[in-house]
Scaffold this active site. Structure first.
Site, mmCIF file in Angstrom:
data_model
loop_
_atom_site.group_PDB
_atom_site.id
_atom_site.type_symbol
_atom_site.label_atom_id
_atom_site.label_comp_id
_atom_site.label_asym_id
_atom_site.label_seq_id
_atom_site.Cartn_x
_atom_site.Cartn_y
_atom_site.Cartn_z
ATOM 1 N N HIS A 1 -0.533 2.053 -5.120
ATOM 2 C CA HIS A 1 -0.389 3.140 -4.149
ATOM 3 C C HIS A 1 0.822 3.984 -4.510
ATOM 4 O O HIS A 1 1.959 3.684 -4.127
ATOM 5 C CB HIS A 1 -0.253 2.580 -2.739
ATOM 6 C CG HIS A 1 -0.313 3.640 -1.680
ATOM 7 N ND1 HIS A 1 -1.435 4.418 -1.481
ATOM 8 C CD2 HIS A 1 0.603 4.053 -0.780
ATOM 9 C CE1 HIS A 1 -1.210 5.261 -0.490
ATOM 10 N NE2 HIS A 1 0.027 5.062 -0.054
ATOM 11 N N ASP B 1 -5.085 0.738 -6.195
ATOM 12 C CA ASP B 1 -4.487 1.039 -4.885
ATOM 13 C C ASP B 1 -5.134 0.190 -3.783
ATOM 14 O O ASP B 1 -6.307 0.362 -3.473
ATOM 15 C CB ASP B 1 -4.673 2.528 -4.576
ATOM 16 C CG ASP B 1 -3.824 2.992 -3.400
ATOM 17 O OD1 ASP B 1 -3.409 2.146 -2.582
ATOM 18 O OD2 ASP B 1 -3.594 4.207 -3.304
ATOM 19 N N SER C 1 0.119 10.124 -0.301
ATOM 20 C CA SER C 1 -0.342 9.188 0.713
ATOM 21 C C SER C 1 -0.758 9.967 1.968
ATOM 22 O O SER C 1 -1.664 10.804 1.899
ATOM 23 C CB SER C 1 0.738 8.143 0.995
ATOM 24 O OG SER C 1 0.235 7.099 1.778
#
Length: 250
Positions: free
Chosen positions: A218, A186, A104
């Site tokens: 995600h 995502d 991320s």
């Protein structure tokens, strides 16, 4: 400024300085803590040292530290990555064989390190990372955009800086091989962030592997996908950082 850091060493390096993976947490409002991590343990078992810093923007070190990477101070975090790299030789680690690994926002830092500090990093593993802050803010789910603009900067007022701080805009400087992982579903960091980065890097002849999981959002929530992606990422590091070498976990 001191960068808090945890270090995990392999049991045996046969007298040689081991290669190192710098593991970067997401958030950026997060904190790496000394808890069990299968990724850390697997990397150490393969003969890698693992450095786990809490760079500026991490929580747990006071309000000032937490805000040191906000908006137009985003690239100041690269000073922390450079400081970690300069510390490696003194810790008995091989700075010439140092890779970045992050998920991320940590994936964004992986790409930023490889784009803005190409002389420092030998490889990057980017999992659901941001490649372009402009396209990320344009494409992320609407419920998150305003929240994320408070952290990264607003499209309406900070677009020029957002572009300048985007690894994609410096793809021609990236020379480290990359391993990129993303989920097709995502909603936070859309798949296009990975696809556009991979296209740009490959067009310049830089080795870049892409794994896309159709059933992921995600991150890597499914055990089967983690058991697939993580060993493949580690095998990639073996090929890049220890070509022809022997794995040290037997």
């Amino acid at each position: 400024m001191t960068v808090p850091l945890q270090l995990y060493r392999p049991d045996s390096t046969a007298g040689a300085a081991p290669p190192v993976v710098v593991l970067l947490h997401g958030g950026p409002e997060g904190q790496s803590q000394p808890v069990f991590s299968p990724v850390v343990q697997a990397l150490v078992a393969r003969g890698y040292a693992v450095a786990v810093p809490n760079v500026r923007g991490s929580t747990g070190y006071g309000k000032r530290y937490y805000g040191l990477d906000d908006t137009t101070r985003r690239l100041d975090t690269l000073l922390d990555l450079a400081a970690v790299h300069s510390w490696l030789p003194g810790a008995g680690l091989d700075g010439a064989r140092a890779a970045l690994w992050g998920t991320s926002y940590g994936g964004y830092l992986v790409l930023a390190g490889c784009a803005f500090q190409p002389e420092l990093w030998g490889a990057g593993v980017d999992i659901v990372g941001i490649s372009d802050l402009v396209t990320f803010l344009e494409r992320t789910a609407g419920y998150r955009r305003a929240h994320r603009e408070r952290e990264y900067g607003a499209l309406a007022t900070d677009r020029e800086f957002l572009a300048a701080a985007s690894p994609l805009r410096r793809a021609d400087a990236i020379r480290a091989p990359l391993f990129v992982v993303h989920g097709a579903q995502d909603p936070r960091v859309p798949l296009g962030e990975a696809e556009q980065l991979v296209t740009a890097v490959r067009s310049r002849g830089v080795p870049c592997e892409l794994l896309v999981y159709d059933d992921e959002g995600h991150g890597l929530a499914r055990l089967a996908n983690r058991l697939d992606a993580h060993p493949r990422a580690m095998a990639f590091l073996d090929r890049v950082l220890r070509p022809g070498g022997r794995r040290e976990d037997g």
